[in-house]
Write a protein that holds these residues in place. Structure first.
Motif, PDB file in Angstrom:
ATOM      1  N   SER A 112       0.828  -1.211   0.000  1.00  0.00           N
ATOM      2  CA  SER A 112       0.000   0.000   0.000  1.00  0.00           C
ATOM      3  C   SER A 112       0.857   1.253   0.000  1.00  0.00           C
ATOM      4  CB  SER A 112      -0.939   0.001   1.208  1.00  0.00           C
ATOM      5  OG  SER A 112      -1.927  -0.981   1.046  1.00  0.00           O
ATOM      6  N   LEU A 113       1.915   1.242   0.785  1.00  0.00           N
ATOM      7  CA  LEU A 113       2.828   2.377   0.826  1.00  0.00           C
ATOM      8  C   LEU A 113       3.442   2.612  -0.556  1.00  0.00           C
ATOM      9  CD1 LEU A 113       4.152   4.514   2.594  1.00  0.00           C
ATOM     10  CD2 LEU A 113       5.882   2.831   3.213  1.00  0.00           C
ATOM     11  N   ALA A 114       3.880   1.541  -1.195  1.00  0.00           N
ATOM     12  CA  ALA A 114       4.464   1.668  -2.532  1.00  0.00           C
ATOM     13  C   ALA A 114       3.453   2.234  -3.529  1.00  0.00           C
ATOM     14  CB  ALA A 114       4.990   0.317  -3.015  1.00  0.00           C
ATOM     15  N   PHE A 115       2.204   1.813  -3.441  1.00  0.00           N
ATOM     16  CA  PHE A 115       1.174   2.308  -4.358  1.00  0.00           C
ATOM     17  C   PHE A 115       0.913   3.800  -4.133  1.00  0.00           C
ATOM     18  CE2 PHE A 115      -3.277   3.245  -5.413  1.00  0.00           C
ATOM     19  CZ  PHE A 115      -3.334   2.822  -6.729  1.00  0.00           C
ATOM     20  N   TYR A 116       0.629   4.182  -2.914  1.00  0.00           N
ATOM     21  CA  TYR A 116       0.256   5.575  -2.647  1.00  0.00           C
ATOM     22  C   TYR A 116       1.447   6.526  -2.735  1.00  0.00           C
ATOM     23  CZ  TYR A 116      -4.396   4.009  -1.672  1.00  0.00           C
ATOM     24  OH  TYR A 116      -5.641   3.462  -1.819  1.00  0.00           O
ATOM     25  N   ARG A 117       2.611   6.091  -2.293  1.00  0.00           N
ATOM     26  CA  ARG A 117       3.799   6.957  -2.332  1.00  0.00           C
ATOM     27  C   ARG A 117       4.447   6.934  -3.710  1.00  0.00           C
ATOM     28  NH1 ARG A 117       8.096   4.424   1.034  1.00  0.00           N
ATOM     29  NH2 ARG A 117       8.121   3.145  -0.834  1.00  0.00           N
ATOM     30  N   ASP A 118       4.771   5.738  -4.206  1.00  0.00           N
ATOM     31  CA  ASP A 118       5.581   5.624  -5.415  1.00  0.00           C
ATOM     32  C   ASP A 118       4.779   5.756  -6.708  1.00  0.00           C
ATOM     33  OD1 ASP A 118       7.608   5.154  -3.588  1.00  0.00           O
ATOM     34  OD2 ASP A 118       7.521   2.984  -3.825  1.00  0.00           O
ATOM     35  N   ILE A 119       3.544   5.293  -6.712  1.00  0.00           N
ATOM     36  CA  ILE A 119       2.739   5.358  -7.933  1.00  0.00           C
ATOM     37  C   ILE A 119       1.898   6.630  -7.976  1.00  0.00           C
ATOM     38  CG2 ILE A 119       0.879   4.238  -9.227  1.00  0.00           C
ATOM     39  CD1 ILE A 119       2.072   1.539  -8.336  1.00  0.00           C
ATOM     40  N   LEU A 120       1.157   6.927  -6.888  1.00  0.00           N
ATOM     41  CA  LEU A 120       0.317   8.133  -6.883  1.00  0.00           C
ATOM     42  C   LEU A 120       1.090   9.395  -6.494  1.00  0.00           C
ATOM     43  CD1 LEU A 120      -3.079   6.925  -5.387  1.00  0.00           C
ATOM     44  CD2 LEU A 120      -2.470   7.295  -7.780  1.00  0.00           C
ATOM     45  N   ALA A 152      -0.528  -1.462 -11.313  1.00  0.00           N
ATOM     46  CA  ALA A 152      -1.849  -1.158 -10.764  1.00  0.00           C
ATOM     47  C   ALA A 152      -2.925  -1.858 -11.597  1.00  0.00           C
ATOM     48  CB  ALA A 152      -2.087   0.353 -10.761  1.00  0.00           C
ATOM     49  N   GLU A 153      -3.926  -2.397 -10.918  1.00  0.00           N
ATOM     50  CA  GLU A 153      -5.003  -3.107 -11.599  1.00  0.00           C
ATOM     51  C   GLU A 153      -6.033  -2.124 -12.144  1.00  0.00           C
ATOM     52  OE1 GLU A 153      -8.617  -6.213 -10.638  1.00  0.00           O
ATOM     53  OE2 GLU A 153      -6.993  -6.027  -9.179  1.00  0.00           O
ATOM     54  N   VAL A 154      -6.177  -2.092 -13.465  1.00  0.00           N
ATOM     55  CA  VAL A 154      -7.128  -1.201 -14.123  1.00  0.00           C
ATOM     56  C   VAL A 154      -8.532  -1.793 -14.005  1.00  0.00           C
ATOM     57  CG1 VAL A 154      -7.836  -0.181 -16.321  1.00  0.00           C
ATOM     58  CG2 VAL A 154      -5.399  -0.402 -15.780  1.00  0.00           C
ATOM     59  N   ILE A 155      -9.474  -0.970 -13.562  1.00  0.00           N
ATOM     60  CA  ILE A 155     -10.889  -1.359 -13.544  1.00  0.00           C
ATOM     61  C   ILE A 155     -11.595  -0.755 -14.751  1.00  0.00           C
ATOM     62  CG2 ILE A 155     -13.089  -1.147 -12.326  1.00  0.00           C
ATOM     63  CD1 ILE A 155     -11.543  -0.984  -9.719  1.00  0.00           C
ATOM     64  N   GLN A 156     -11.250   0.513 -15.056  1.00  0.00           N
ATOM     65  CA  GLN A 156     -11.923   1.212 -16.149  1.00  0.00           C
ATOM     66  C   GLN A 156     -10.984   2.236 -16.769  1.00  0.00           C
ATOM     67  OE1 GLN A 156     -15.534   3.591 -15.104  1.00  0.00           O
ATOM     68  NE2 GLN A 156     -14.382   5.145 -16.214  1.00  0.00           N
ATOM     69  N   GLU A 157     -10.879   2.219 -18.066  1.00  0.00           N
ATOM     70  CA  GLU A 157     -10.107   3.226 -18.786  1.00  0.00           C
ATOM     71  C   GLU A 157     -10.858   4.558 -18.735  1.00  0.00           C
ATOM     72  OE1 GLU A 157      -9.114   1.879 -22.692  1.00  0.00           O
ATOM     73  OE2 GLU A 157      -8.073   0.114 -21.935  1.00  0.00           O
ATOM     74  N   PRO A 158     -10.187   5.681 -19.057  1.00  0.00           N
ATOM     75  CA  PRO A 158     -10.889   6.964 -19.061  1.00  0.00           C
ATOM     76  C   PRO A 158     -12.152   6.904 -19.922  1.00  0.00           C
ATOM     77  CG  PRO A 158      -8.542   7.330 -19.248  1.00  0.00           C
ATOM     78  CD  PRO A 158      -8.758   5.838 -19.371  1.00  0.00           C
ATOM     79  N   THR A 159     -13.263   7.320 -19.310  1.00  0.00           N
ATOM     80  CA  THR A 159     -14.571   7.218 -19.947  1.00  0.00           C
ATOM     81  C   THR A 159     -15.378   8.475 -19.656  1.00  0.00           C
ATOM     82  OG1 THR A 159     -14.556   4.822 -19.586  1.00  0.00           O
ATOM     83  CG2 THR A 159     -16.700   5.833 -20.011  1.00  0.00           C
ATOM     84  N   ASP A 160     -16.078   8.952 -20.677  1.00  0.00           N
ATOM     85  CA  ASP A 160     -17.030  10.046 -20.486  1.00  0.00           C
ATOM     86  C   ASP A 160     -18.328   9.434 -19.980  1.00  0.00           C
ATOM     87  OD1 ASP A 160     -15.361  12.160 -21.414  1.00  0.00           O
ATOM     88  OD2 ASP A 160     -15.762  11.531 -23.474  1.00  0.00           O
ATOM     89  N   GLN A 161     -18.654   9.699 -18.729  1.00  0.00           N
ATOM     90  CA  GLN A 161     -19.849   9.122 -18.111  1.00  0.00           C
ATOM     91  C   GLN A 161     -21.091   9.898 -18.529  1.00  0.00           C
ATOM     92  OE1 GLN A 161     -19.613   6.347 -16.713  1.00  0.00           O
ATOM     93  NE2 GLN A 161     -17.525   6.186 -15.981  1.00  0.00           N
ATOM     94  N   PRO A 162     -22.245   9.239 -18.573  1.00  0.00           N
ATOM     95  CA  PRO A 162     -23.480   9.927 -18.969  1.00  0.00           C
ATOM     96  C   PRO A 162     -23.911  11.012 -17.982  1.00  0.00           C
ATOM     97  CG  PRO A 162     -23.939   7.668 -18.292  1.00  0.00           C
ATOM     98  CD  PRO A 162     -22.452   7.827 -18.319  1.00  0.00           C
TER      99      PRO A 162
END
Length: 136
Positions: free
Chosen positions: A18-26, A104-114
């Motif tokens: 979690s530390l690696a994700f929030y610190r190093d990725i985000l 990081a596990e992608v759930i959804q690519e950038p999308t224009d929501q309705p």
């Protein structure tokens, strides 16, 4: 009233991941990293926003939680249905590309929501649902 959000809590299953994700990725800053009884509470936050934090905590630390509840929480975390964090950026496509280049596990690519929002979504190492909205 003068009220603002100070911190919110997200569970973690592996503090180092979690530390690696929030610190190093985000790119979040570490605000505190506290251990007690073999568990860790890690407070992180976006650079330049010292008044807003996310506390990454061990979900089983609450002594009032039963074993059945711990199991339910673990199952929900594994499915990504237990906790959600919504972030914002001015460059959703650039952020998505940077995150997609990691593990990081992608759930959804950038999308224009309705409903008028452009967003994407990932899961953190604990399974938490991380949505990122485009803002102007």
């Amino acid at each position: 009233m003068d009220i603002k959000i100070l911190s919110s809590f997200l569970p973690h299953t592996d503090p180092e991941a979690s530390l690696a994700f929030y610190r190093d990725i985000l790119g979040f800053e570490i605000r505190t990293d506290v251990g007690y009884g073999g568990m860790r509470w890690i407070t992180v936050g976006p650079a330049g926003q010292p008044d807003t934090s996310v506390v990454l905590y061990p979900p089983g630390a609450d002594p009032g939680i039963t074993e059945d509840e711990r199991q339910t929480i673990a199952e929900m975390m594994a499915k990504g249905t237990y906790a959600t964090l919504v972030l914002a950026t001015k460059d959703i496509d650039g952020v998505f590309e940077r995150l997609q280049a990691t593990d990081a596990e992608v759930i959804q690519e950038p999308t224009d929501q309705p409903y008028g929002v452009r967003d994407c979504a990932f899961r953190d190492p604990a399974g938490n649902h991380i949505r990122i909205n485009q803002v102007s």
